[in-house]
Design a protein around this motif. Sequence first.
Motif, mmCIF file in Angstrom:
data_model
loop_
_atom_site.group_PDB
_atom_site.id
_atom_site.type_symbol
_atom_site.label_atom_id
_atom_site.label_comp_id
_atom_site.label_asym_id
_atom_site.label_seq_id
_atom_site.Cartn_x
_atom_site.Cartn_y
_atom_site.Cartn_z
ATOM 1 N N VAL A 112 -2.474 -11.943 4.378
ATOM 2 C CA VAL A 112 -1.592 -11.061 5.138
ATOM 3 C C VAL A 112 -0.142 -11.507 4.940
ATOM 4 O O VAL A 112 0.177 -12.695 5.060
ATOM 5 N N HIS A 113 0.721 -10.573 4.579
ATOM 6 C CA HIS A 113 2.153 -10.830 4.475
ATOM 7 C C HIS A 113 2.900 -9.857 5.373
ATOM 8 O O HIS A 113 2.318 -8.890 5.869
ATOM 9 N N GLY A 114 4.185 -10.116 5.524
ATOM 10 C CA GLY A 114 5.045 -9.171 6.227
ATOM 11 C C GLY A 114 5.998 -8.537 5.236
ATOM 12 O O GLY A 114 6.205 -9.051 4.136
ATOM 13 N N VAL A 147 12.285 -9.870 4.165
ATOM 14 C CA VAL A 147 11.645 -11.137 4.483
ATOM 15 C C VAL A 147 10.174 -10.931 4.822
ATOM 16 O O VAL A 147 9.764 -9.876 5.269
ATOM 17 N N CYS A 148 9.417 -11.985 4.583
ATOM 18 C CA CYS A 148 8.015 -12.004 4.974
ATOM 19 C C CYS A 148 7.979 -12.604 6.378
ATOM 20 O O CYS A 148 8.444 -13.718 6.586
ATOM 21 N N ASN A 149 7.458 -11.837 7.321
ATOM 22 C CA ASN A 149 7.454 -12.337 8.699
ATOM 23 C C ASN A 149 6.045 -12.636 9.223
ATOM 24 O O ASN A 149 5.814 -12.677 10.415
ATOM 25 N N GLU A 150 5.109 -12.819 8.274
ATOM 26 C CA GLU A 150 3.772 -13.279 8.659
ATOM 27 C C GLU A 150 3.563 -14.594 7.926
ATOM 28 O O GLU A 150 3.697 -14.634 6.699
ATOM 29 N N TYR A 151 3.214 -15.635 8.649
ATOM 30 C CA TYR A 151 3.050 -16.929 7.983
ATOM 31 C C TYR A 151 1.919 -16.846 6.962
ATOM 32 O O TYR A 151 0.792 -16.498 7.301
ATOM 33 N N CYS A 152 2.239 -17.128 5.683
ATOM 34 C CA CYS A 152 1.261 -16.912 4.619
ATOM 35 C C CYS A 152 0.991 -18.168 3.794
ATOM 36 O O CYS A 152 0.267 -18.116 2.801
ATOM 37 N N GLY A 153 1.563 -19.293 4.169
ATOM 38 C CA GLY A 153 1.294 -20.531 3.430
ATOM 39 C C GLY A 153 2.548 -21.359 3.268
ATOM 40 O O GLY A 153 3.591 -21.031 3.825
ATOM 41 N N GLY A 155 4.736 -21.700 1.012
ATOM 42 C CA GLY A 155 5.938 -21.104 0.432
ATOM 43 C C GLY A 155 6.426 -19.886 1.194
ATOM 44 O O GLY A 155 7.266 -19.143 0.692
ATOM 45 N N HIS A 156 5.917 -19.705 2.380
ATOM 46 C CA HIS A 156 6.252 -18.526 3.201
ATOM 47 C C HIS A 156 7.756 -18.274 3.299
ATOM 48 O O HIS A 156 8.226 -17.151 3.139
ATOM 49 N N HIS A 157 8.525 -19.341 3.511
ATOM 50 C CA HIS A 157 9.973 -19.189 3.700
ATOM 51 C C HIS A 157 10.695 -18.859 2.397
ATOM 52 O O HIS A 157 11.871 -18.534 2.407
ATOM 53 N N LEU A 158 9.988 -18.976 1.249
ATOM 54 C CA LEU A 158 10.619 -18.673 -0.040
ATOM 55 C C LEU A 158 10.391 -17.225 -0.453
ATOM 56 O O LEU A 158 10.844 -16.783 -1.503
ATOM 57 N N MET A 159 9.650 -16.504 0.378
ATOM 58 C CA MET A 159 9.254 -15.150 0.029
ATOM 59 C C MET A 159 10.304 -14.164 0.531
ATOM 60 O O MET A 159 10.369 -13.876 1.717
ATOM 61 N N PHE A 160 11.131 -13.683 -0.394
ATOM 62 C CA PHE A 160 12.131 -12.702 0.024
ATOM 63 C C PHE A 160 12.579 -11.867 -1.168
ATOM 64 O O PHE A 160 12.245 -12.147 -2.310
HETATM 65 CU CU1 CUA Z 1 4.293 -13.963 2.693
HETATM 66 CU CU2 CUA Z 1 4.890 -15.192 4.640
#
Ligand code: CUA
Length: 167
Positions: A112-114, A147-153, A155-160
């Motif tokens: 799941v991603h945001g 931004v991805c606003n669902e914690y996905c692992g 590298g979550h904060h690098l997802m943009f």
């Molecule tokens: Cu994709 Cu958090």
Amino acid sequence: MNLHRFERIWLIFGMGSLILFLAIIGFAAFWKGTHPQSHIETIDPKNVEAYEDFQPENLGLTEVEDGKYVVNVVASAFNYDLGKDENGDAVRKISVPKGSKVLFQVTTTDVVHGFQVAGTNVNMMVEPGHISRFEATMKKSGEYTVVCNEYCGVGHHLMFSTVEVYD
Ligand code: CUA
């Protein structure tokens, strides 16, 4: 029946909040068009290419008619795939003119991603097996961060990614 004054106040408060919350849900659903992903249409997360819109050459921005765009995105840990540019590099940014109507179609191949275009009302949860869609009118020019606003692992904060709206 005799009601104590405080009891009456609490009853009015309780029923009032219930009506207010239902009105807010109704406003979001019927006026703003906020709905959960449809279960009528599903997609195999391990084979999203089977769906034409998510084939590598159809990813990213497409102008479908004057002032109307479609953006197809495949999310995965930890990237938004917007296709490749003419040099073969991954597209990191899409640009649309102010006032355009943009339909975002997003799916995921893993977890799941945001998908939130910060500063606009585009904010979706992207679930494996489903296609998240939202059409927005880009009314204000500027650079918006996706931004991805669902914690996905890890590298979550690098997802943009970036959406630019120009005048
Ligand atoms: Cu994709 Cu958090």
